[in-house]
Design a protein around this motif. Structure first.
Motif, PDB file in Angstrom:
ATOM      1  N   ASN A 110       9.317   1.796   9.640  1.00 14.16           N
ATOM      2  CA  ASN A 110       7.872   1.641   9.451  1.00 14.16           C
ATOM      3  C   ASN A 110       7.050   2.189  10.616  1.00 14.16           C
ATOM      4  O   ASN A 110       5.829   2.350  10.487  1.00 14.16           O
ATOM      5  CB  ASN A 110       7.515   0.154   9.282  1.00 14.16           C
ATOM      6  CG  ASN A 110       7.925  -0.398   7.932  1.00 14.16           C
ATOM      7  OD1 ASN A 110       7.569   0.155   6.901  1.00 14.16           O
ATOM      8  ND2 ASN A 110       8.681  -1.471   7.941  1.00 14.16           N
ATOM      9  N   LEU A 111       7.683   2.468  11.734  1.00  9.25           N
ATOM     10  CA  LEU A 111       6.946   2.852  12.935  1.00  9.25           C
ATOM     11  C   LEU A 111       6.142   4.143  12.787  1.00  9.25           C
ATOM     12  O   LEU A 111       5.001   4.208  13.258  1.00  9.25           O
ATOM     13  CB  LEU A 111       7.898   2.960  14.132  1.00  9.25           C
ATOM     14  CG  LEU A 111       8.464   1.642  14.643  1.00  9.25           C
ATOM     15  CD1 LEU A 111       9.405   1.900  15.819  1.00  9.25           C
ATOM     16  CD2 LEU A 111       7.365   0.678  15.048  1.00  9.25           C
ATOM     17  N   PRO A 112       6.675   5.185  12.164  1.00  9.82           N
ATOM     18  CA  PRO A 112       5.895   6.423  12.099  1.00  9.82           C
ATOM     19  C   PRO A 112       4.541   6.280  11.407  1.00  9.82           C
ATOM     20  O   PRO A 112       3.611   7.037  11.703  1.00  9.82           O
ATOM     21  CB  PRO A 112       6.821   7.383  11.324  1.00  9.82           C
ATOM     22  CG  PRO A 112       8.195   6.858  11.578  1.00  9.82           C
ATOM     23  CD  PRO A 112       8.030   5.376  11.609  1.00  9.82           C
ATOM     24  N   TRP A 141      -1.834   1.522   9.192  1.00 10.81           N
ATOM     25  CA  TRP A 141      -2.008   0.162   8.694  1.00 10.81           C
ATOM     26  C   TRP A 141      -3.471  -0.249   8.796  1.00 10.81           C
ATOM     27  O   TRP A 141      -4.160   0.070   9.777  1.00 10.81           O
ATOM     28  CB  TRP A 141      -1.147  -0.814   9.492  1.00 10.81           C
ATOM     29  CG  TRP A 141       0.316  -0.757   9.147  1.00 10.81           C
ATOM     30  CD1 TRP A 141       1.029   0.350   8.810  1.00 10.81           C
ATOM     31  CD2 TRP A 141       1.234  -1.855   9.131  1.00 10.81           C
ATOM     32  NE1 TRP A 141       2.346   0.018   8.581  1.00 10.81           N
ATOM     33  CE2 TRP A 141       2.493  -1.328   8.769  1.00 10.81           C
ATOM     34  CE3 TRP A 141       1.110  -3.204   9.384  1.00 10.81           C
ATOM     35  CZ2 TRP A 141       3.621  -2.123   8.661  1.00 10.81           C
ATOM     36  CZ3 TRP A 141       2.237  -4.008   9.281  1.00 10.81           C
ATOM     37  CH2 TRP A 141       3.480  -3.472   8.913  1.00 10.81           C
ATOM     38  N   LYS A 142      -3.945  -0.963   7.802  1.00  5.74           N
ATOM     39  CA  LYS A 142      -5.326  -1.428   7.767  1.00  5.74           C
ATOM     40  C   LYS A 142      -5.612  -2.374   8.942  1.00  5.74           C
ATOM     41  O   LYS A 142      -4.869  -3.328   9.170  1.00  5.74           O
ATOM     42  CB  LYS A 142      -5.591  -2.140   6.439  1.00  5.74           C
ATOM     43  CG  LYS A 142      -7.020  -2.631   6.266  1.00  5.74           C
ATOM     44  CD  LYS A 142      -7.188  -3.303   4.913  1.00  5.74           C
ATOM     45  CE  LYS A 142      -8.609  -3.810   4.712  1.00  5.74           C
ATOM     46  NZ  LYS A 142      -8.788  -4.464   3.390  1.00  5.74           N
ATOM     47  N   SER A 166      -1.299  -6.468   5.398  1.00  4.62           N
ATOM     48  CA  SER A 166      -0.754  -7.377   6.398  1.00  4.62           C
ATOM     49  C   SER A 166      -1.844  -8.165   7.118  1.00  4.62           C
ATOM     50  O   SER A 166      -1.655  -9.339   7.433  1.00  4.62           O
ATOM     51  CB  SER A 166       0.079  -6.589   7.421  1.00  4.62           C
ATOM     52  OG  SER A 166       1.148  -5.935   6.786  1.00  4.62           O
ATOM     53  N   ILE A 167      -2.992  -7.544   7.380  1.00  6.90           N
ATOM     54  CA  ILE A 167      -4.042  -8.233   8.110  1.00  6.90           C
ATOM     55  C   ILE A 167      -4.528  -9.447   7.326  1.00  6.90           C
ATOM     56  O   ILE A 167      -4.820 -10.513   7.913  1.00  6.90           O
ATOM     57  CB  ILE A 167      -5.220  -7.274   8.448  1.00  6.90           C
ATOM     58  CG1 ILE A 167      -6.290  -7.996   9.265  1.00  6.90           C
ATOM     59  CG2 ILE A 167      -5.804  -6.651   7.189  1.00  6.90           C
ATOM     60  CD1 ILE A 167      -5.814  -8.589  10.569  1.00  6.90           C
ATOM     61  N   PRO A 203       0.798  -1.229   0.000  1.00  3.36           N
ATOM     62  CA  PRO A 203       0.000   0.000   0.000  1.00  3.36           C
ATOM     63  C   PRO A 203       0.829   1.277   0.000  1.00  3.36           C
ATOM     64  O   PRO A 203       0.431   2.274  -0.599  1.00  3.36           O
ATOM     65  CB  PRO A 203      -0.820  -0.128   1.289  1.00  3.36           C
ATOM     66  CG  PRO A 203      -0.939  -1.595   1.511  1.00  3.36           C
ATOM     67  CD  PRO A 203       0.370  -2.172   1.054  1.00  3.36           C
ATOM     68  N   PHE A 204       1.990   1.269   0.657  1.00  7.54           N
ATOM     69  CA  PHE A 204       2.810   2.470   0.742  1.00  7.54           C
ATOM     70  C   PHE A 204       3.876   2.547  -0.357  1.00  7.54           C
ATOM     71  O   PHE A 204       4.684   3.464  -0.377  1.00  7.54           O
ATOM     72  CB  PHE A 204       3.500   2.549   2.105  1.00  7.54           C
ATOM     73  CG  PHE A 204       2.527   2.652   3.261  1.00  7.54           C
ATOM     74  CD1 PHE A 204       1.397   3.448   3.176  1.00  7.54           C
ATOM     75  CD2 PHE A 204       2.746   1.942   4.435  1.00  7.54           C
ATOM     76  CE1 PHE A 204       0.503   3.544   4.227  1.00  7.54           C
ATOM     77  CE2 PHE A 204       1.852   2.033   5.500  1.00  7.54           C
ATOM     78  CZ  PHE A 204       0.735   2.826   5.395  1.00  7.54           C
TER      79      PHE A 204
END
Length: 206
Positions: free
Chosen positions: A108-110, A115-116, A84-85, A42-43
């Protein structure tokens, strides 16, 4: 059983994807690590340059010597945007009684709150955060999920891996290949040969 899961475009798969995980595999007690190449993240909708087949093949080559490492083709076979889900629900069905831990880089933390179905993800797996340059800013709303131990973290926790950083990126490798520069020590030798054999990342292909 304890399973580490690492998703990504792997364009190409390099030592920065593998070495940090191997460094902490014993600490986390992972019986298996599953790498999941994405069809499209997605990103990163506009960034993929090698085909799904090539990215999968390079990941398989790089992990071939260790029976604890597995490369899943599930997201590629779906041929759709990779969330990911959805992958975690698939893996939960495959490993019904295992403790699942989704491995991400600190960069990836910020954006983790974007995230879905993040709450649903925490309902299935913990997050293990690898140190990676250019990141490590956990949103304040998630600070309470940080666990102090990797041995028996609570369900739905965020755990820091404490690995040594490997200063290499897929972007750097693609640019070096395009300029005809060597990538020795950055990827598995089999991956390097594969890239050159198929002419991946040459100028005009980026």
């Amino acid at each position: 059983m304890r399973i580490g899961i690492c998703g990504g475009t792997f364009d190409p798969f390099h030592n920065g994807h593998l070495t940090p995980i191997l460094d902490i595999q014993a600490d986390f007690g992972w019986d298996r690590v599953v790498f999941v190449p994405a069809w499209v993240q997605p990103f990163k909708k506009e960034r993929i340059t090698a085909s799904p087949y090539h990215r999968f093949a390079m990941a398989v080559l790089a992990t071939a010597d260790d029976a604890r490492l597995h490369v899943s083709s599930w997201e590629l076979e779906r041929e759709s945007l990779s969330y990911s889900i959805e992958t975690l629900r698939h893996l939960r069905a495959e490993y019904a009684h295992a403790q699942l831990e989704w491995i991400i880089g600190g960069d990836n933390l910020p954006r983790l709150l974007e995230w879905k179905q993040l709450d649903a993800i925490f309902g299935i797996a913990n997050f293990v955060v690898l140190s990676r340059q250019g990141g490590d800013a956990l949103p304040a709303q998630l600070q309470q999920r940080v666990a102090a131990t990797s041995t028996r973290p609570p369900h739905g926790a965020i755990v820091y891996g404490g690995n040594a950083e490997v200063p290499v990126s897929s972007t750097q490798i693609r640019l070096r290949v395009a300029e005809g520069e060597p990538i020795d020590g950055m990827v598995d030798p089999r991956v390097s040969r594969y890239i050159h054999h198929y002419g991946l990342y040459r100028k005009g292909h980026l």
